[in-house]
Design an enzyme around this catalytic site. Structure first.
Site: not given
Ligand code: UD1
Length: 424
Positions: A23-24, A312, A127, A122, A404
């Site tokens: 999925k990711n 995950d 997020r 969320c 999902r």
């Molecule tokens: C992706 C995965 C999700 C997984 C996560 C961590 C997808 C579609 N989803 O989510 O399944 O749980 O990686 O492995 O690939 N953060 C910020 N600012 C930002 C972006 C992130 O502070 O702009 C923080 C988040 O709050 C979190 C951390 O960074 O604490 C990691 O988040 P991130 O790696 O961005 O997660 P996703 O990419 O949303």
């Protein structure tokens, strides 16, 4: 009424599971189709609800998908993106799936404009998307927040830059990498995420004509190119689905052959920790056999970005450790509110104490079936796993969360001698 799953335990998994496309990986790859006016063909795409949501979003923008089903669980999707005429991800779609933000980089890069609704709250934590936006700004985009929307524009195109992420972000890295593909000059991403899904995206982009190197390490270099062209790409297998079925073998005292990829290198820390717990891994043709040793040893885990232990798989691992012979500890370092499954596991007889982002799990002799509620995607699979091991009947409500990220759960388990019932 929302769909429910009913499971009468205990049951034992014994058989072979073909792991679906990740999925990711599929979500950013689908978004990458927006970077070119030529078509993109993606194979091994799983028919998940999140994939359908991303397709709806792409259609809303003017993309035309052509889907063929190779089997119940494997699709080939060809996307024609030569008539994109809308540049907005609306709230109705973003609220269902935050990964909608992945259209920002490609649209800005190709068309110089994009609007994305701000994601709401969320269940597994705040997020934020600040790092995505800062990345776009570093590439020269104007970014405004108005009326609940991100308005981003780059009327004169994006320009390569050096971007040092203060924390590792998976979709943030993907988004900025896609934005940089058509920017002028060179972009260097530092402290980039190293997840296999990032490598898969970069490999596909390179096949489309991009010039990316360093993917899979924490420094990614992107030399901008003028345009991309058609390619065909097969999505990597879903390591989280594979890990979930591996835990099913551990928690049910069973055995499962995971087919479809090199799961040892896709899940290095997970395999290492599960070996400490007592699972036995054997390499087989195109996959990995996972067998229970009949004993679940306690273990301490902390979630980290790749190659660390994946967040995950935290909920599913906790379900397994509830039945360990002693005390385990889990430190959740990625998401601040990812313990909602604890209340549900406790209803089934688990003994878990939470202090902030730390959970202490004291192993119990057995779990008992109970009515429980899925609260998020991975929490829902932890409840399915516990229900397989528990004595008696468990009814899991709100299984739309499961849909999902997991396809054909009932069919895949049935192929391994496990019966679960879905009540619509
Ligand atoms: C992706 C995965 C999700 C997984 C996560 C961590 C997808 C579609 N989803 O989510 O399944 O749980 O990686 O492995 O690939 N953060 C910020 N600012 C930002 C972006 C992130 O502070 O702009 C923080 C988040 O709050 C979190 C951390 O960074 O604490 C990691 O988040 P991130 O790696 O961005 O997660 P996703 O990419 O949303």
């Amino acid at each position: 009424m929302t769909a429910k799953i009913e499971i009468v335990g205990p049951q034992r998994i014994n058989g072979t599971v073909h792991i679906s496309g990740a999925k990711n990986a599929a979500l950013p790859l689908l978004a990458a189709s927006l970077l070119s006016d030529d078509s993109l063909t993606l194979k091994n795409v799983s028919p998940l609800v999140d994939v359908k949501t991303m397709l709806n979003l792409l259609e809303e923008l003017g993309a035309v998908p052509h889907i063929t089903s190779d089997s119940l669980d494997f699709q080939t999707i060809s996307l024609k993106t030569d008539s994109i005429d809308n540049f907005t991800a609306p709230y109705e779609i973003v609220k269902k799936m935050r990964a909608s933000i992945l259209i920002l980089g490609p649209l800005l890069s190709r068309f110089g404009m994009c609007m994305v609704s701000l994601p709401g709250g969320c269940s597994i934590g705040v997020r934020p998307i600040d790092l995505h936006l800062k990345g776009m700004q570093a590439l020269g985009a104007n970014v405004d927040l108005r009326d609940g929307y991100v308005h981003a524009s780059a009327p004169h195109g994006l320009k390569g830059a050096e971007i040092d992420f203060p924390i590792v972000t998976v979709t943030g890295t993907e988004n900025v990498m896609m934005a940089a593909v058509l920017a002028s000059g060179t972009t260097v991403l530092k402290n980039a995420a190293r997840e296999p899904e990032i490598v898969d995206l970069a490999n596909c982009l390179n096949k489309m004509g991009a010039d990316i190197s360093g993917h899979g390490t924490s420094t990614i270099v992107i030399n901008g190119v003028n345009s991309l062209h058609h390619t065909e790409h097969s999505v990597i297998p879903d390591r989280i689905e594979a890990g979930t079925y591996a835990i099913a073998a551990g928690i049910t005292n069973g055995c499962v052959n995971l087919i479809g990829g090199d799961f040892r290198s896709l899940l290095p820390s997970f395999v290492e920790k599960m070996e400490q717990v007592g699972l036995i891994f054997t390499d087989i043709d195109n996959g990995l056999r996972v067998e229970s040793s009949g004993h679940i040893a306690p273990v301490d885990i902390q979630t980290e970005s790749y190659p660390g232990f994946p967040t995950d798989l935290q909920a599913q691992t906790m379900a397994l450790l509830c039945l360990a012979d002693g005390e385990s500890n889990i430190q959740e370092n990625i998401w601040e509110n990812r313990f909602m499954h604890v209340a549900e596991l406790s209803r089934m007889g688990a003994n878990i104490e939470i202090h902030n982002a730390h959970a202490k799990i004291i192993g119990v002799n057995g779990l008992k079936g109970a009515p429980v509620m899925a609260t998020d995607l991975r929490a829902s699979s932890s409840l399915v796993l516990s229900a397989l091991a528990a004595n008696g009947k468990t009814v899991i409500d709100r299984v739309y969360h499961l849909d999902r990220g997991y396809s054909c759960v009932k069919e895949k388990l049935a192929g391994c001698g496990v019966v679960i019932d879905r009540i619509q």
